[in-house]
Structures are given as C-alpha cells and as structure tokens.
Design a protein around this motif. Sequence first.
Motif, PDB file in Angstrom:
ATOM      1  N   CYS A   1      21.412   8.798  17.322  1.00  0.00           N
ATOM      2  CA  CYS A   1      19.998   8.491  17.132  1.00  0.00           C
ATOM      3  C   CYS A   1      19.210   8.935  18.349  1.00  0.00           C
ATOM      4  O   CYS A   1      19.508   8.529  19.456  1.00  0.00           O
ATOM      5  CB  CYS A   1      19.793   6.999  16.903  1.00  0.00           C
ATOM      6  SG  CYS A   1      20.513   6.460  15.360  1.00  0.00           S
TER       7      CYS A   1
ATOM      8  N   MET B   1      27.143   0.424   4.433  1.00  0.00           N
ATOM      9  CA  MET B   1      25.758   0.310   4.896  1.00  0.00           C
ATOM     10  C   MET B   1      24.771   0.306   3.728  1.00  0.00           C
ATOM     11  O   MET B   1      25.037   0.891   2.679  1.00  0.00           O
ATOM     12  CB  MET B   1      25.430   1.420   5.883  1.00  0.00           C
ATOM     13  CG  MET B   1      25.364   2.800   5.287  1.00  0.00           C
ATOM     14  SD  MET B   1      25.726   4.108   6.511  1.00  0.00           S
ATOM     15  CE  MET B   1      24.573   3.745   7.821  1.00  0.00           C
TER      16      MET B   1
ATOM     17  N   ALA C   1      18.121  -4.490  13.973  1.00  0.00           N
ATOM     18  CA  ALA C   1      17.745  -4.114  15.343  1.00  0.00           C
ATOM     19  C   ALA C   1      16.233  -3.955  15.395  1.00  0.00           C
ATOM     20  O   ALA C   1      15.653  -3.179  14.625  1.00  0.00           O
ATOM     21  CB  ALA C   1      18.428  -2.810  15.746  1.00  0.00           C
TER      22      ALA C   1
ATOM     23  N   VAL D   1      20.529  -2.064   9.143  1.00  0.00           N
ATOM     24  CA  VAL D   1      19.654  -1.699  10.259  1.00  0.00           C
ATOM     25  C   VAL D   1      18.447  -0.870   9.808  1.00  0.00           C
ATOM     26  O   VAL D   1      17.332  -1.060  10.296  1.00  0.00           O
ATOM     27  CB  VAL D   1      20.476  -0.939  11.323  1.00  0.00           C
ATOM     28  CG1 VAL D   1      19.591  -0.356  12.394  1.00  0.00           C
ATOM     29  CG2 VAL D   1      21.493  -1.879  11.923  1.00  0.00           C
ATOM     30  N   GLN D   2      18.667   0.031   8.866  1.00  0.00           N
ATOM     31  CA  GLN D   2      17.553   0.891   8.440  1.00  0.00           C
ATOM     32  C   GLN D   2      16.722   0.248   7.331  1.00  0.00           C
ATOM     33  O   GLN D   2      15.654   0.774   6.982  1.00  0.00           O
ATOM     34  CB  GLN D   2      18.081   2.254   7.967  1.00  0.00           C
ATOM     35  CG  GLN D   2      18.737   3.080   9.061  1.00  0.00           C
ATOM     36  CD  GLN D   2      17.756   3.566  10.133  1.00  0.00           C
ATOM     37  OE1 GLN D   2      16.544   3.598   9.927  1.00  0.00           O
ATOM     38  NE2 GLN D   2      18.274   3.943  11.284  1.00  0.00           N
TER      39      GLN D   2
ATOM     40  N   ASN E   1      27.251  -5.460  14.499  1.00  0.00           N
ATOM     41  CA  ASN E   1      28.274  -4.882  13.613  1.00  0.00           C
ATOM     42  C   ASN E   1      29.673  -5.052  14.201  1.00  0.00           C
ATOM     43  O   ASN E   1      30.628  -5.370  13.488  1.00  0.00           O
ATOM     44  CB  ASN E   1      27.972  -3.408  13.330  1.00  0.00           C
ATOM     45  CG  ASN E   1      26.755  -3.244  12.431  1.00  0.00           C
ATOM     46  OD1 ASN E   1      26.429  -4.131  11.641  1.00  0.00           O
ATOM     47  ND2 ASN E   1      26.061  -2.129  12.547  1.00  0.00           N
TER      48      ASN E   1
ATOM     49  N   CYS F   1      29.043   2.873  15.050  1.00  0.00           N
ATOM     50  CA  CYS F   1      29.385   1.521  15.533  1.00  0.00           C
ATOM     51  C   CYS F   1      30.204   0.761  14.495  1.00  0.00           C
ATOM     52  O   CYS F   1      31.000  -0.119  14.853  1.00  0.00           O
ATOM     53  CB  CYS F   1      28.143   0.743  15.978  1.00  0.00           C
ATOM     54  SG  CYS F   1      26.985   0.319  14.697  1.00  0.00           S
TER      55      CYS F   1
ATOM     56  N   GLY G   1      21.579  -5.998  19.828  1.00  0.00           N
ATOM     57  CA  GLY G   1      21.210  -4.918  18.903  1.00  0.00           C
ATOM     58  C   GLY G   1      22.233  -4.809  17.787  1.00  0.00           C
ATOM     59  O   GLY G   1      23.193  -5.584  17.713  1.00  0.00           O
ATOM     60  N   ALA G   2      22.038  -3.828  16.956  1.00  0.00           N
ATOM     61  CA  ALA G   2      22.880  -3.696  15.769  1.00  0.00           C
ATOM     62  C   ALA G   2      24.311  -3.315  16.108  1.00  0.00           C
ATOM     63  O   ALA G   2      25.248  -3.706  15.417  1.00  0.00           O
ATOM     64  CB  ALA G   2      22.278  -2.662  14.838  1.00  0.00           C
ATOM     65  N   THR G   3      24.485  -2.562  17.171  1.00  0.00           N
ATOM     66  CA  THR G   3      25.842  -2.168  17.559  1.00  0.00           C
ATOM     67  C   THR G   3      26.667  -3.420  17.827  1.00  0.00           C
ATOM     68  O   THR G   3      27.788  -3.570  17.312  1.00  0.00           O
ATOM     69  CB  THR G   3      25.792  -1.265  18.814  1.00  0.00           C
ATOM     70  OG1 THR G   3      25.063  -0.078  18.476  1.00  0.00           O
ATOM     71  CG2 THR G   3      27.169  -0.899  19.305  1.00  0.00           C
TER      72      THR G   3
ATOM     73  N   ASN H   1      21.522   6.062   7.677  1.00  0.00           N
ATOM     74  CA  ASN H   1      20.514   6.414   8.685  1.00  0.00           C
ATOM     75  C   ASN H   1      20.276   7.908   8.794  1.00  0.00           C
ATOM     76  O   ASN H   1      19.234   8.339   9.270  1.00  0.00           O
ATOM     77  CB  ASN H   1      20.912   5.860  10.063  1.00  0.00           C
ATOM     78  CG  ASN H   1      22.290   6.280  10.485  1.00  0.00           C
ATOM     79  OD1 ASN H   1      23.255   6.051   9.777  1.00  0.00           O
ATOM     80  ND2 ASN H   1      22.398   6.923  11.638  1.00  0.00           N
TER      81      ASN H   1
ATOM     82  N   HIS I   1      14.094  -2.507  17.297  1.00  0.00           N
ATOM     83  CA  HIS I   1      13.400  -1.245  17.615  1.00  0.00           C
ATOM     84  C   HIS I   1      13.281  -0.304  16.414  1.00  0.00           C
ATOM     85  O   HIS I   1      12.612   0.731  16.502  1.00  0.00           O
ATOM     86  CB  HIS I   1      14.069  -0.545  18.809  1.00  0.00           C
ATOM     87  CG  HIS I   1      15.415   0.038  18.537  1.00  0.00           C
ATOM     88  ND1 HIS I   1      15.634   1.393  18.510  1.00  0.00           N
ATOM     89  CD2 HIS I   1      16.616  -0.535  18.289  1.00  0.00           C
ATOM     90  CE1 HIS I   1      16.928   1.621  18.278  1.00  0.00           C
ATOM     91  NE2 HIS I   1      17.539   0.472  18.135  1.00  0.00           N
ATOM     92  N   LYS I   2      13.911  -0.665  15.294  1.00  0.00           N
ATOM     93  CA  LYS I   2      13.777   0.171  14.093  1.00  0.00           C
ATOM     94  C   LYS I   2      12.551  -0.232  13.280  1.00  0.00           C
ATOM     95  O   LYS I   2      12.233   0.390  12.274  1.00  0.00           O
ATOM     96  CB  LYS I   2      15.019   0.043  13.196  1.00  0.00           C
ATOM     97  CG  LYS I   2      16.334   0.318  13.890  1.00  0.00           C
ATOM     98  CD  LYS I   2      16.530   1.757  14.300  1.00  0.00           C
ATOM     99  CE  LYS I   2      17.959   1.982  14.770  1.00  0.00           C
ATOM    100  NZ  LYS I   2      18.169   3.316  15.325  1.00  0.00           N
TER     101      LYS I   2
ATOM    102  N   HIS J   1      27.680   4.400  10.172  1.00  0.00           N
ATOM    103  CA  HIS J   1      27.268   4.642  11.563  1.00  0.00           C
ATOM    104  C   HIS J   1      28.498   4.490  12.464  1.00  0.00           C
ATOM    105  O   HIS J   1      29.391   3.705  12.161  1.00  0.00           O
ATOM    106  CB  HIS J   1      26.197   3.610  11.943  1.00  0.00           C
ATOM    107  CG  HIS J   1      25.545   3.866  13.265  1.00  0.00           C
ATOM    108  ND1 HIS J   1      26.080   3.415  14.447  1.00  0.00           N
ATOM    109  CD2 HIS J   1      24.399   4.520  13.589  1.00  0.00           C
ATOM    110  CE1 HIS J   1      25.290   3.777  15.442  1.00  0.00           C
ATOM    111  NE2 HIS J   1      24.257   4.452  14.952  1.00  0.00           N
TER     112      HIS J   1
ATOM    113  N   ASP K   1      25.590  -3.008   6.954  1.00  0.00           N
ATOM    114  CA  ASP K   1      24.730  -2.608   8.061  1.00  0.00           C
ATOM    115  C   ASP K   1      23.348  -2.338   7.446  1.00  0.00           C
ATOM    116  O   ASP K   1      23.143  -1.340   6.755  1.00  0.00           O
ATOM    117  CB  ASP K   1      25.342  -1.337   8.686  1.00  0.00           C
ATOM    118  CG  ASP K   1      24.483  -0.720   9.769  1.00  0.00           C
ATOM    119  OD1 ASP K   1      23.303  -1.092   9.883  1.00  0.00           O
ATOM    120  OD2 ASP K   1      25.006   0.147  10.494  1.00  0.00           O
TER     121      ASP K   1
HETATM  122  C1  LIG Z   1      22.525   2.424  10.498  1.00  0.00           C
HETATM  123  C2  LIG Z   1      22.563   2.091  11.960  1.00  0.00           C
HETATM  124  N1  LIG Z   1      23.446   1.191  12.401  1.00  0.00           N
HETATM  125  C3  LIG Z   1      23.504   0.848  13.690  1.00  0.00           C
HETATM  126  C4  LIG Z   1      22.660   1.413  14.621  1.00  0.00           C
HETATM  127  C5  LIG Z   1      22.780   0.985  16.056  1.00  0.00           C
HETATM  128  O1  LIG Z   1      21.637   0.320  16.489  1.00  0.00           O
HETATM  129  P1  LIG Z   1      21.444  -0.049  18.030  1.00  0.00           P
HETATM  130  O2  LIG Z   1      21.526   1.252  18.771  1.00  0.00           O
HETATM  131  O3  LIG Z   1      20.107  -0.671  18.098  1.00  0.00           O
HETATM  132  O4  LIG Z   1      22.528  -0.963  18.434  1.00  0.00           O
HETATM  133  C6  LIG Z   1      21.727   2.378  14.197  1.00  0.00           C
HETATM  134  C7  LIG Z   1      20.810   3.099  15.091  1.00  0.00           C
HETATM  135  O5  LIG Z   1      20.987   3.457  16.163  1.00  0.00           O
HETATM  136  C8  LIG Z   1      21.674   2.711  12.827  1.00  0.00           C
HETATM  137  O6  LIG Z   1      20.802   3.607  12.364  1.00  0.00           O
END
Ligand SMILES: Cc1ncc(COP(=O)(O)O)c(C=O)c1O
Length: 374
Positions: free
Chosen positions: A327, A147, A199, A178-179, A74, A99, A69-71, A151, A201-202, A97, A176
């Motif tokens: 989140c 980013m 990620a 992710v969004q 990153n 992370c 995942g994104a965490t 988010n 799931h987004k 974020h 980042d």
């Molecule tokens: C901007 C951003 N970065 C990182 C994450 C982390 O993603 P994940 O929980 O899928 O690792 C999220 C959401 O949770 C996010 O919105």
Amino acid sequence: MKVYFDNAATTAIDEEVLEAMMPFLKEHFGNPSTIYSFGRETRAAIEDARKTIAQLINAQPGEIIFTSGATESNNTAIKGAVNYLGVERIITSLLEHHCVEYSVEFCRDQLKVETVLVKTDDKGNIDLDDLKNLLASSDKKTLVTLMHANNEIGTLLDIEKAGAICKEYKALFHSDTVQTFAHLQIDVQKMQVDFISGAAHKFHGPKGVGFLYMRKQNKVRSLIHGGGQERGYRAGTENVYGIVGMAAAAKKAYRNLEADKIYITELKNYFISKLKENFNDVDFNGNTDERSLYTVLNVSFPPSDKSALLLFTLDLEGICCSGGSACGSGAAAGSHVVKALGKDENRISIRFSFSKHNTWEEVDYVVGKLKEKL
Ligand SMILES: Cc1ncc(COP(=O)(O)O)c(C=O)c1O
C-alpha cells in the motif's frame, strides 16, 4: 495538477477528525489506566469510542479491542484462533493481504496447522461451493479467513453467504474488512463473522490505530504481552488521540456513507467509460459490476516499453496511484493478487482508488496523461 488516486493505501485526514483529536494531544494527556481525574477523562473517551465502533457494526462494546492497525488486528485474530481456540486447520485464499497471508503461513510453519486454499476465479471471486466442500471434508476445528473486499482489485466477497456456510460447518470465520468498514454497511450478526478488522487511516482517520471485533464466545488473548490494558486482550498504553480520531472518522463516514458511495461510484464509472473510449486494449482486473468495491479500480494495459515505467511517469505528472500490493509504494513489481487471477503477467496493472475528494476534472487529467504517456 496533483491527483491523489491511491485512497486504498491511505486517505487524507478530515478536519473534523483532527479537531476531535486535538484536545487529546494537548490538554487530555492522562494515562487511561490511572485512577485520578486525568486518567478517568481519557478512559471515558476510549470507552465512548468503543461504543461508537460497536454500534456501527451491531456488536457489543466488550467485543471491540483497539490496536495499532489492521495488521495487528489480523495477526491477533489468526494466531489467537490457533493459540487459544484450538484451531487446527485454516482455509484461506491466494488473494489475501500479506498480513493475513503471512500470519497463516506462520501458523502452518511454526504452529503446525493445516492450511488449505479455496478456489478463486479470474476476477478474484471466491468459489463458495469449494469452500463448502473443503469444510465438509474435515472434522478438524477450522478457521476460515477471507477478506471482504480485495484491496488491490476491489472484488467483493458475498460475506453473508460465506458466514452462513462457516456457521453451518461450525467453522470460525475471520474477515479482513479493512477496505469496507466505513465504506459499506457492516453488521456482524447478519454476516455471522467471529472476527473483523479495521484501520482508521482507510476512512479519513489517523494512521497507526485500528480495531479488532471478536465475538464474545470466541475471544482470543493478547498477541503481545505486558500490561492489562483492553481488559487483558491487548497490552500497551492506548493510543488515546488515535482511538478518538478513529471513532470520529467512522461516525462521519457512516453519516455520509450513501451520498459518498453514489458520488464515488459515478466517478469510478466515468473513469471506466473514459478509459474504454480512449484505449482499445484496456482491461480491468477484478469485477467492475456491483460485486466490486466502489473505491477501487484496477486497470490493465498492454505491455510496452512505455507502460513498464508508467507509475514513475505518472508520478512526474503529479498523479499518485499504485502498482504492487505494498500500500502506498510505487512498486510496479508483480502483485501476488493479479498473478493469482491467472492473467497475462506481461500486462501492466495499475490500481486507482478513489475518495469523496476526487473530481471529474481529475479523471479527465489522468486519462489525458495516460493517453499521452502510453
Ligand atoms: C485489506 C488490507 N488489510 C490490511 C491492511 C493493513 O493495514 P495497516 O497497514 O493499517 O495495518 C491493509 C492496508 O494496508 C489492507 O488494505
């Protein structure tokens, strides 16, 4: 009525995505690192997915690694840039974020890297002149991590401009995304980024799978040690069905991107107009113009006894939205992002975030409930 307005936390999986994944949960269970036919099947599926993601962002397949995942993506990029690419200084913002924020703090505290904050304004816009000045003021090898879309408040970075500045000063650039991946067009060449993350799931894919793009000149080694999967860049048996699902979700999202974007933008604008019509003292955290991600709207209401419990009251009415930065959590606890905007901290901030599944009727229902409860 149930209304899901928390799509920045996670999204519902698409039926088509689930269908693409099912054979890899049932028949195709081979370990992709094995050499016999069962393993070759799953290996081929992973490499197909890699090509798909690479093509969508104008990268080469060898520049994509799959993660949990994104965490993880990153963390890998930021800590890896210090551990493997000689980065001695990191420029970031107060709006990242956790992370990213905590990875940068780890580099500062454990790896003795200098960290610097770039200035931001009351809408969460990055001061790119300040970024330039910061880059010009040091000869240390620097990583910039900013980013693409926030988010919590949706404010967008002018990523091409930021990328050009980083290039001019020979700094590495991590964003980042992710969004924004699968919500906006992403071109890593135009953006001149060295690392981006995603990620599944987004964007209506499965949870627990993501990717990291690393420019081929600046690849970092694995964050976790173990087997030689992902050509040594990420140890651990691959999440095959997740990777297949992520590629299917990304393909679908990009196929329908323009239509979905128009639909969701109109829905968000309708929500904004209804809020303004019904509440005298409503405000918005972050940009609401074209410098805002169309899926996110952060609304600020004046403080009152009722507003303090608003998230819970809305939950009782079937409305899912978000307060703090965690989140998906119901925590209305002070958000570090809203705090960094320097706004009145007594006001109540709620993030509503939208998807293609939301409707105008849902907006009417939510505005009606807000009116009743505030
Ligand atoms: C901007 C951003 N970065 C990182 C994450 C982390 O993603 P994940 O929980 O899928 O690792 C999220 C959401 O949770 C996010 O919105």
